[in-house]
Write a protein that holds these residues in place. Sequence first.
Motif, PDB file in Angstrom:
ATOM      1  N   GLN A 527     -53.924  14.825  -9.222  1.00 35.44           N
ATOM      2  CA  GLN A 527     -52.530  15.166 -10.175  1.00 35.44           C
ATOM      3  C   GLN A 527     -51.809  13.373 -10.296  1.00 35.44           C
ATOM      4  O   GLN A 527     -51.006  13.526 -11.551  1.00 35.44           O
ATOM      5  CB  GLN A 527     -51.764  16.045  -9.526  1.00 35.44           C
ATOM      6  N   ASP A 528     -51.577  12.227  -9.803  1.00 32.01           N
ATOM      7  CA  ASP A 528     -50.968  11.608  -9.738  1.00 32.01           C
ATOM      8  C   ASP A 528     -51.452  10.449 -11.345  1.00 32.01           C
ATOM      9  O   ASP A 528     -51.434   9.058 -11.509  1.00 32.01           O
ATOM     10  CB  ASP A 528     -50.661  10.429  -8.761  1.00 32.01           C
ATOM     11  N   GLN A 529     -52.968  10.871 -11.416  1.00 29.35           N
ATOM     12  CA  GLN A 529     -54.089  10.302 -12.440  1.00 29.35           C
ATOM     13  C   GLN A 529     -54.435  10.757 -13.384  1.00 29.35           C
ATOM     14  O   GLN A 529     -54.993  11.152 -14.695  1.00 29.35           O
ATOM     15  CB  GLN A 529     -55.188  10.180 -11.595  1.00 29.35           C
ATOM     16  N   TRP A 530     -53.400  12.062 -14.064  1.00 29.15           N
ATOM     17  CA  TRP A 530     -52.882  12.984 -15.166  1.00 29.15           C
ATOM     18  C   TRP A 530     -53.120  11.969 -16.410  1.00 29.15           C
ATOM     19  O   TRP A 530     -51.229  12.890 -16.735  1.00 29.15           O
ATOM     20  CB  TRP A 530     -52.682  14.518 -15.136  1.00 29.15           C
ATOM     21  N   TYR A 531     -53.237  11.369 -16.379  1.00 33.73           N
ATOM     22  CA  TYR A 531     -53.183  10.951 -18.039  1.00 33.73           C
ATOM     23  C   TYR A 531     -54.174  10.497 -18.809  1.00 33.73           C
ATOM     24  O   TYR A 531     -55.177  10.137 -18.555  1.00 33.73           O
ATOM     25  CB  TYR A 531     -52.414   8.968 -17.821  1.00 33.73           C
ATOM     26  N   LEU A 532     -54.313  10.697 -20.440  1.00 29.50           N
ATOM     27  CA  LEU A 532     -54.884  10.569 -21.350  1.00 29.50           C
ATOM     28  C   LEU A 532     -55.539   9.342 -21.202  1.00 29.50           C
ATOM     29  O   LEU A 532     -57.129   9.409 -21.563  1.00 29.50           O
ATOM     30  CB  LEU A 532     -54.148  10.854 -22.845  1.00 29.50           C
ATOM     31  N   ASN A 533     -55.324   8.205 -21.264  1.00 33.41           N
ATOM     32  CA  ASN A 533     -55.437   7.253 -20.822  1.00 33.41           C
ATOM     33  C   ASN A 533     -56.499   6.765 -20.120  1.00 33.41           C
ATOM     34  O   ASN A 533     -57.299   6.222 -20.071  1.00 33.41           O
ATOM     35  CB  ASN A 533     -54.343   6.111 -21.116  1.00 33.41           C
ATOM     36  N   LEU A 534     -56.946   7.685 -19.234  1.00 34.45           N
ATOM     37  CA  LEU A 534     -58.137   7.207 -17.927  1.00 34.45           C
ATOM     38  C   LEU A 534     -58.833   8.322 -18.636  1.00 34.45           C
ATOM     39  O   LEU A 534     -60.470   8.091 -17.287  1.00 34.45           O
ATOM     40  CB  LEU A 534     -56.751   8.369 -16.057  1.00 34.45           C
TER      41      LEU A 534
END
Length: 1003
Positions: A527-534
């Motif tokens: 959840q800490d990496q829920w970013y579109l650019n990832l």
Amino acid sequence: MKRIFTISVLVLFCFFFANTSFAQNAPVKGKVTDAATGEALIGVSVSIKGTTTGAQTDVNGAFTLTAPLDATLVFTYIGYTTLSLPVNNQTQLTVKLQAEAKELQQVVVIGYGTQRKRDVTGSVASVNGNLLAKQPVQTATQALQGKVSGVQVLSSGRPNSSPILRIRGTGSVLAGANPLYVVDGVLTDDIRNINSNDILSLDVLKDASAAIYGVRGANGVVIITTKKGKSGPAVVSYDATVGFREVANQVKLADRAQYVDYLKDASPTKIASDDKAPLTIPGTTDWAKEVTRRAFTTNHNISVAGGGETNTYFISANYFDDQGVIKTNGFQRFTLRANNDINISKKLKFSEQLSLSRAAERTIDLNAIYGNVYRAAPIIPAIQDGKYGNTSAWSNVSNPLLQLDKANRFTLGNRVQGNVALDYKPISSLTLHSAFNADIKFNNQKNYQYQFLSDNNTFTVGGGNQNQNNSSLFVQNDDSYQYTWDNTITFDKSYGNHHITVLGGMVTEKFKSNFLNGTRQDVPANQDQWYLNLGNPDVNAKDDNGGGLFTRQSFVGRVNYGYANKYLISGSFRRDGSSKFNQHWGNFYTVGGGWVISEESFMKDNHIFDQLKLRASYGKLGNDNIDQALYIITATSNLPYYFNNGTLNLGSVIQDIKNTNLKWETTAQFDLGLDFAFLNNRLSGEVDYYNKKVSNALTKVGLPGILGDPDNTYITNAASYSNKGFEVGLKWNDKINDKLSYNVGANISYNKNNVIGLNGGQALFGGGINSRQVTKTDNGHPIGSYFVLQSTGVFQNAAEVAAAPTNSFEANKIGGLKYADIDNNGIIDANDRIYAGSYQPKYYGGFNFGVNYNSFDLSADFTGNWGNKIYNGKKNSRGTENDNIEASYADSRFTTAKPSNTDPNVITGSTPPSTYFIESGAYLRLNNLTLGYTLKSELLKRANISRLRFYLTSQNLFTLKRYSGSSPELFNDDVNTGITEAGIDNVNYPVTRTFAFGVNLQF
């Protein structure tokens, strides 16, 4: 936003600690009682006028404080008239407080002002905020159920759902039928941010008196006034409830044996197929139990209120937590409120109401989860040894538990709502008012879909046709702001027997919204990496943005005149300009009159009526609740076009045909009412008749196909609807002795809804079941009427089958449904459909009672409706032959061994909508039951606790109904159903029952 909140809190605390009393003091004692009964009053605020010094009465009504012997004491108590009493060098006082005037004397909010209810010429209902706060619900309108005649409330067990209100019937189809909400002057369509404990009163404008709000008032207006402080020492209140919710009236579905027996008739090829693995697994899966839970709920509220000679303050904090009964679903909200009044001088007052709320919600895809619960095969395990049952491999729906566990839909919302105002009184009879009202929202949404594959042992049985090959993340940020600037002048003056109030002013309103969203695949599961650019931008990446803007400019005016407190005349006018229409301006008005018969000389000594008033009103209101670009013609770009040489080019074309001369819907309403009270004001009530007609209503009109519109229709003002009805409300209050008192209330409303003129518009169909429409809105029938085949029974033998008309939907067979050939052409087809009622009730209402004995209190609220129908869409909607069925149908359906003339052998996707699926929607529900105990002891007095009450409460304890589904109160809030689909029970959040323990503490 942080700066605004910090300033507000600092101002409040400055007020809280202010104390200007330095005079020489002496002990003053006394006792406060009810002037009529002599009963001691507990918790009366006693303050020294001009200071914040004071005390409160104890369990015996006694008080002691130190005060100057020439001081004036101010006594304030809810439900009683404030009393100012000079000490006059006395050290012992006997104080008697008068109960406030009865119901017809109370003050109600009528829009841009207040008025005594006895002087109101329109139909206005008022509910005390304390009654709303008693119930363990998130939104105050849900607690309104059954309490006000003419107001129908539909609620859901879903956390953070907004109840649906219908005031005097449904008045629109395409422009919305919900009322306008006004919270301390802020106009809004959503009050889910409002803490019920903060509400002082809720007033409902039911008739043409809502015309003061112009194009916003056609569906009625709900005005909410929040609490303010009173001059005197600080009063601290803490209110809390803790409890749980559970699924109520869950429909029992077929078990393994019933389901397999049904498949022998519905899907014999499946039973005979080689893939019989699920049939060999023992046990029955209760899918409803697998995805639901007993859910925790709690509500905590603390407030501080008080004030000095020149200021008052009210500050509160609230935490609300409501777990959903469906697993992973839930809602939490934190709310802060600060309401302040400052008398800058004798002529100038500054006031401020500010609410800050922050809400977090984890939502679910209701259609994918609970919709599939009714259809999932009970022979497939939900989960076993860490692996999910593959219902899809059984040619069934997706595993509901898998869909629940593998998705995370989270929304975070922040909202600032409030106003600042200045009131200037150059003379006592004239008030200049200027208020700036704002409603600002910031929302962030993240929907994450986890990856799951068959090759990593996700499933227990079957292949991998239920795979989620890639994880995906959807993110959306949206914000909006709305402001309203009110500037009014009010003249209020009495000349002997004449009393006149004149209001005039200008209102400016603006709304703007923006959103930006995007979707990416293969985003990490952390959840800490829920970013579109990832995520992977090369695989099905999507981005979008948009928003809206509209403005309104209005001019308002109102005149109220009364002679000798018995002859009343009122009138209001509003001129609205809206950017939502090409024809911007419209005029709306109301006129009313009242006769207080009980004030006539020939009624003075009648010894029957304490109050009797006849009133009538008529007016025109508007409705501009449509998309702001509905009349604007736009071109669709990037459409492919091939020239003769085969070259592909992208171009633009106008595809949607729009009416550039759209205008608002208008509602003309007549109301005739009688308000009364007799038997020493113990019995009071009102009776109303109303006739409401909507004209220029938006509807669809057909277009020739050659014009190229996608659905060959365009929206224009070409329909009319009517609502006619009666309302009766009664209240009885009585006190037997000092220990025992009770109250009883009841209301009932009758409403007849009718489409009276489409004026060339097309009938509106709605409510698709198996690609067939269930409702039809057309002339001479209520909005959203069922339009289906007439079922006449079940074929019992081959002879009946041979003699029956040809069925164009499915083959006639023994055990199948029979239908009436309405047009007598020997074929059962769409031309044989009939009107078979609607979801709109003919009668609705409620009743309540309360008993107080010594320290105990007991109250109950009932609500219900009659004369409406429900379409059981869950029975009719079967995606595959392998879908599950209800247990009651499994036992009652036609079989060779047990023939039935009411229930068919099987129901398939080919079974057409008919009266077989229509059931009674009548019900009576115990909406709330509360038992409380108020503790009285010397220990509380020593601890400066003025009130301590404990209580047990239950919401939706039981429902008496004839409908076979879980609840006759339908609330399809997740499948985008409209007004014409309201009565179809297809996918609904489970109905919940609540049990809670609560405490009220004040000191």
